[in-house]
Structure formats: structure tokens, C-alpha cells
Scaffold this active site. Sequence first.
Site: not given
Ligand SMILES: NC(=O)c1ccc[n+]([C@@H]2O[C@H](COP(=O)([O-])OP(=O)(O)OC[C@H]3O[C@@H](n4cnc5c(N)ncnc54)[C@H](O)[C@@H]3O)[C@@H](O)[C@H]2O)c1
Length: 248
Positions: A82, A84, A110, A142, A146
Site C-alpha cells: 500500500g 505510495t 485499497f 490530504h 503526507k
Molecule cells: N494504498 C492505500 O490505500 C494507502 C492508504 C493510506 C496510506 N497509504 C500509504 O501507505 C504508506 C504508510 O502510510 P501511514 O499513514 O501508515 O504512514 P505512517 O508514517 O503513519 O506509518 C509508516 C510506518 O512505517 C514504519 N517504517 C518506516 N520504515 C520502515 C521499514 N523499513 N520497515 C518497517 N517499517 C518501517 C514507520 O516507523 C511508521 O511506523 C504511505 O506511503 C502512504 O502514502 C496508502
Amino acid sequence: MKIALIGYGKMGKAIHEIAKEKNEKAGKLVYDISLIIDIDNRATITKEELQQVDVAIEFTSPHTAVENIHWCFDADVPVVVGSTGWTSKLAEIQAYAKENNKAFLFAPNFSIGVNIFFELNRYLAKIMNEHTEYDVIMEEIHHTEKKDAPSGTALHAALDILKRLERKSDWKNENSDDSSTLSIISKREDLVPGTHQITYESEIDKIDIIHTAHNRKGFAGGALMAAAWLHNKKGIYSMEDVLGFNKH
Ligand SMILES: NC(=O)c1ccc[n+]([C@@H]2O[C@H](COP(=O)([O-])OP(=O)(O)OC[C@H]3O[C@@H](n4cnc5c(N)ncnc54)[C@H](O)[C@@H]3O)[C@@H](O)[C@H]2O)c1
């Protein structure tokens, strides 16, 4: 089904919550979140530990997604992605997955509602080829944390338009005067989970399609649905496959 959550931030936690809700509703352990990986324990998790799960769900960041995807490929664990902001590498990842018989499903969004919105967008772009009096513009809003702009969702919708609407040949993340460029306006505001609007406008009227996420539950539920769907499969998939949409 045993699941590893790679990334336990806003999305990882939302997926965990939905999994618990679904298990309670089913009265049994359908989604077993048996491995939670975040930045603090990532280096200590072994390949063998990762191999204990049926599917991994990756929501980390634009900079860490590709490495995590390869980690899952190396362990032969199907991965639902997920994160991006890394999609300049998408074709390379898909080619690798295909060549090496891995299971990979990426969706920039998703939520079921957004995927219906994508389907409407594809249909609208296709019929708008005939109606050259309309110009099209896209706007996405957003939350301020973001990291990527335009959003992965906006980019996906933009590429769907470019594939179908002959009078647009590229996109810019600004208001462009060039009629062959699709303008994508990105706004960042507090507490907005995600809004996407596509507007076709002529001198006579305006058609908007708009998707507004109220919270993250839609993304989380869709990611779990995708994980269940990818379980025991090989190949490259998208949410269109999960939802059974025909591509226009
Ligand atoms: N596809 C979708 O439906 C959708 C929806 C929402 C967000 N997103 C995307 O998902 C991603 C995460 O979003 P979020 O809101 O949870 O962000 P967030 O910053 O709240 O969480 C990201 C987490 O990943 C952890 N992390 C960083 N590097 C890592 C690594 N190498 N291994 C394991 N964990 C690691 C961080 O410590 C953090 O806890 C972003 O790229 C966002 O744009 C996608």
C-alpha cells in the site's frame, strides 16, 4: 491466515484494528496478525520468521517500500503493498515478480469506494474522447503529514485518463495552461484522510466525480480483502482483479 504487517504506523494499526473486528464478528481467528514489523525491529526479523506468515502487508514509506518488497520476494511470501510514492520502480518490480514467479499486489488506494471511483473515471475518460468541448482537471486533498504529491491515488487516476483521453499527453502537479497537459492540484490540510475530485468543464456545464474518505477504515478493510485474495496465488495483481472489474 497468518499475516505480517510491515509498517505499524497509521495504516498498520488501522489494519490490525479491522482484523480484530472481523475476527470478533466471525467468532474465530480469520486474520492472525502474527508478525508486526516496524523500523525498530525490522533488522532483527529473520527470513525464516517472515516465512512463517501466509501474506505480508506493506505500508511504510516511499523510501522503504522497494526494499521491503524484495525482502518478501526473497522469502517467497506473497506481498500486498500500500505504500505510495515509489511507483517509478513499479514496472521493474512487476517484471521481477513475473520472471521469478512471486505473488505481488499493489494498490495506490485499497478502498472499495475509490476503486469504484477509478472505474467511473476510466469510463468517463473513454466517452469524453468524443466530447472535445470539455477540459479536465484533477484535485486531491490530504493531511499535512503526507510525504508524496500528487497522491498515489491521483497519479493512478491521472494515468488512467492519459491512457484513454487522446487530447491529454502528460500531467503536471500544478495548474498548467497547456491544453495537452492534465493539471493535478494537490492541497494539504489538517485531518483530511483523502479527497479526490475529477472535473470535466465546458462553457455550458461541469461534471464532477468526487471521492471523500471519512477515515482509514476503507483502506484497511480493502488491504485485508486483498491479502485474503492473494493467499495461495502467484502473479501480479491489482484491486481491479480483487473486485472483478473489467478494464476499459
Ligand atoms: N494504498 C492505500 O490505500 C494507502 C492508504 C493510506 C496510506 N497509504 C500509504 O501507505 C504508506 C504508510 O502510510 P501511514 O499513514 O501508515 O504512514 P505512517 O508514517 O503513519 O506509518 C509508516 C510506518 O512505517 C514504519 N517504517 C518506516 N520504515 C520502515 C521499514 N523499513 N520497515 C518497517 N517499517 C518501517 C514507520 O516507523 C511508521 O511506523 C504511505 O506511503 C502512504 O502514502 C496508502
